[in-house]
Every structure is written in structure tokens, then in C-alpha cells.
Design an enzyme around this catalytic site. Structure first.
Site, PDB file in Angstrom:
ATOM      1  N   GLY A 249       0.810  -1.214   0.000  1.00  0.00           N
ATOM      2  CA  GLY A 249       0.000   0.000   0.000  1.00  0.00           C
ATOM      3  C   GLY A 249       0.844   1.265   0.000  1.00  0.00           C
ATOM      4  O   GLY A 249       0.457   2.281  -0.571  1.00  0.00           O
ATOM      5  N   ASP A 250       2.020   1.177   0.633  1.00  0.00           N
ATOM      6  CA  ASP A 250       2.928   2.322   0.649  1.00  0.00           C
ATOM      7  C   ASP A 250       3.503   2.572  -0.748  1.00  0.00           C
ATOM      8  O   ASP A 250       3.563   3.713  -1.213  1.00  0.00           O
ATOM      9  CB  ASP A 250       4.072   2.071   1.639  1.00  0.00           C
ATOM     10  CG  ASP A 250       3.567   1.670   3.012  1.00  0.00           C
ATOM     11  OD1 ASP A 250       2.537   2.227   3.449  1.00  0.00           O
ATOM     12  OD2 ASP A 250       4.178   0.790   3.646  1.00  0.00           O
TER      13      ASP A 250
END
Length: 350
Positions: A249-250
Site C-alpha cells: 500500500g505504501d
């Protein structure tokens, strides 16, 4: 439908005002320990800021990072952190059980073992930036820190995990609270983007938030959805074989901001986010992006910008962009999966 980035707030300028720096990333580096079946699988550099800066640096996007670590920090990083001598670096343990869910993902339980100091407004530079990214993972982002960021950045993107994570006082297990109860809600009408996973999105009112900012909800192998005012757009995923979801997600958020900095429309930038997130899940720790792949991506981004500038009918445009990125995505499929065991950044034998 075409979504464009929310317009930045107008800022006073003078003939001698220095140009904005590109991106400010705020969030602590971490030490991640991955545990499966009672055994340590790997120990790696972690923290959303590390994955995001990896994407931006690899994409030649200028960025500055504000991060705090303890005296024990031994990783070699491009962006030097603030060292707090009397503290230790934030440590997370990720526990993977042997069960596999219906979509093939291993369950994961996160625990914060230790936490470095929070990032204060005084730690933030007074320069102006085009984009700010509030991406804490261990409670290091304070409301007053986010307020400082919205003052000095034209547009701020926030990962909701920086706002709604709380930690069990006994074992450090990560829990989530409703966004309205986070202490940050009063600031959110001033940000540009709010990113959440599908699980985290349950802790906010998407219908309310989409009228305050652009909301992006990621859903793993199903891609992501963009909500802004009365518009909703589904952005397709890229095929990936999951090894470790940590940092995906980062990397997604990093790819999204790369696209926005390059001038892509939001759905196209989100597709670029899916691209980088799909590569990250195939690695333990940070991926090392193939240089040839990165060059192909840059070429396709420039082609996409030119195409949108010349095209009148944008129907099926994104399908073509996805189709052209896919060969670049798999140009490095022969690269070995990174399974080397690292202890505080140093290679060692299993």
C-alpha cells in the site's frame, strides 16, 4: 470520466520567492520482523516512508524525508533520519499464520514492539513543497504535525493508517479507531488525498469524506477505487504473486504521487500506484526496481500525457495505458524474489 487533482490553494508569491521543492514525506523508518510458524522469516527496513521514498527515488522524483530513529538504526538509506540517542527505532512484528484465506493471502497480525519519538512541527522544514505525504505507521504523526504540513504544501496526501492506528498497551497489537475519533478529523477538509485499504475504509464514512477530499481505496488484487464528490472510478490491478503484502500500500501511494507529480490525471496516477504495489507484494522487504522497467514506465507516462493532451475521446484510454504498462511490469519477471535474511540492514545466514 476523468478525475483531475484538486487544485492547490493559492499561495502568496514574491519576485524572489524560491521554487517549491517537489515532495515532502513525513513518517518514521521502522525495523520490520516477519514471523511465520514461530520462526523469523526476515528482518528488514520498514515504515511507509521507506517504501514510498524507494518508489520516488527510483522514479527520479525529488523528495525530502523527515523520519526519526533510535541509536540502534543501522540501515543504509538515501534520506538520513533524525537520530534520537535516548530512543530505539520503531519495531513492528508481523505474524503470518499457516492458514490461507479465500483469495490466497496469508493472514497477518501486526504488533508494535517499540516506538521512537513522534515527529513534531518543529522537525518539519519551513520550505514550500508541491506535495506533502503524511505516512506514519506507529503513531508518529501528530495533529499539529499534519497542520504544519498543510500550511507548507500545496497538496497533502494522507495514508489513513497514520491517523486511525492505536496500539494495545500490553502486547502492542495494532487496532483501528473510527476516523472521527482520531483527533485529525478537523484538519481533513484541507488535504487533497486520503488513501485507505478496503479494511481501513470501514473506519470512515466514504460518502462524507469524498466531498472533503479525493478518497482512494485499495483492494489488493482487485485494484482500487477513487471517490471524489459525485464521481467514482474503478482502476484495474496488475497480476502479482503475493509473497509479503508489507509495504504494498505504501508503494501504491508512492506510485500515485509519482503520477500526480508527472501531471497524470488521478485515475492514471492510481494505475501507476497499482503497478508499483503489485511489484512490492512479490518481495520480502523493499523491491529493487529493474532499471529497464523504470525507463519503460517513464516512456509510457510521457506517451500517456501526450495522448491525453491530443485526444478528444478518452473512452477506453485507461485500458490502453494498462495494456502498455503490463509488458514493462513483466520485463523483470526473471528477477529473483528477495528472500535474503537481514538483521538491522546487515545480511546474515539463516
Amino acid at each position: 470520466m476523468t478525475l483531475n487533482p484538486p487544485p492547490p490553494p493559492s499561495q502568496p508569491t514574491t519576485p524572489h520567492s524560491p521554487p517549491n521543492r517537489r515532495v515532502l514525506i513525513v513518517g518514521n523508518y521502522c525495523h520490520d520482523v516477519l514471523i511465520q510458524n514461530g520462526s523469523v522469516v526476515a528482518e528488514t527496513l520498514g515504515g511507509a516512508a521507506s517504501f514510498i521514498s524507494n518508489v520516488l527515488d527510483s522514479s527520479s522524483v525529488s523528495c525530502e524525508l523527515v523520519s526519526k530513529v533510535g541509536r540502534d538504526f543501522r540501515y543504509e538509506v538515501t534520506h538520513s533520519p533524525i537520530v534520537v540517542p535516548e530512543k530505539v527505532t520503531t519495531v513492528f512484528e508481523a505474524y503470518f499464520d499457516l492458514g490461507i484465506d479465500v483469495i490466497g493471502h496469508a493472514d497477518r497480525v501486526l504488533k508494535r514492539v517499540s516506538a521512537c519519538d513522534p515527529i513534531l512541527p518543529s522537525d518539519i522544514p519551513d520550505s514550500r513543497f508541491d506535495f506533502g505525504m503524511a505516512v506514519g505507521v506507529g503513531g508518529e504523526i501528530l495533529p499539529e504535525t499534519l497542520e504544519k504540513m498543510v500550511e507548507i504544501c500545496d497538496v497533502v496526501a494522507v495514508d489513513i493508517q497514520a491517523l486511525i492506528r492505536v496500539f494495545d498497551p500490553v502486547d502492542g497489537s495494532v487496532k483501528l479507531v473510527d476516523l472521527r475519533e482520531s483527533g485529525f478529523f478537523h484538519i481533513l477538509h484541507r488535504i487533497g488525498y486520503l488513501k485507505a485499504s478496503s479494511d481501513e475504509a470501514l473506519f470512515m464514512d466514504v460518502e462524507q469524506m469524498k466531498h472533503m477530499c479525493c478518497v482512494v481505496v485499495t483492494n489488493g488484487e482487485k485494484g482500487c477505487r477513487i471517490y471524489h464528490k459525485d464521481d467514482e472510478t474503478m482502476v484495474p490491478p496488475f497480476v502479482a504473486k503475493q509473497v509479503d503484502p508489507t509495504g504494498a500500500g505504501d508503494s501504491y501511494l508512492g506510485g500515485l504521487v509519482v503520477g500526480l507529480v508527472e501531471g497524470l490525471a488521478v485515475p492514471d496516477a492510481a494505475l501507476l500506484g497499482n503497478f508499483f504495489g503489485s511489484i512490492t507484494v512479490e518481495h520480502i522487504g523493499q523491491p529493487k526496481f529493474d532499471l529497464m522497467m523504470l525507463q519503460r514506465v517513464k516512456e509510457e507516462v510521457q506517451r500517456r500525457k501526450k495522448q491525453r493532451n491530443l485526444s478528444i475521446n478518452h473512452k477506453n484510454d485507461q485500458e490502453e495505458f494498462h495494456a502498455r504498462l503490463t509488458p514493462a511490469r513483466f520485463s523483470c519477471v526473471d528477477s529473483p524474489v528477495q528472500t535474503e535474511l537481514l538483521v538491522n540492514g546487515l545480511s546474515c545466514d539463516r
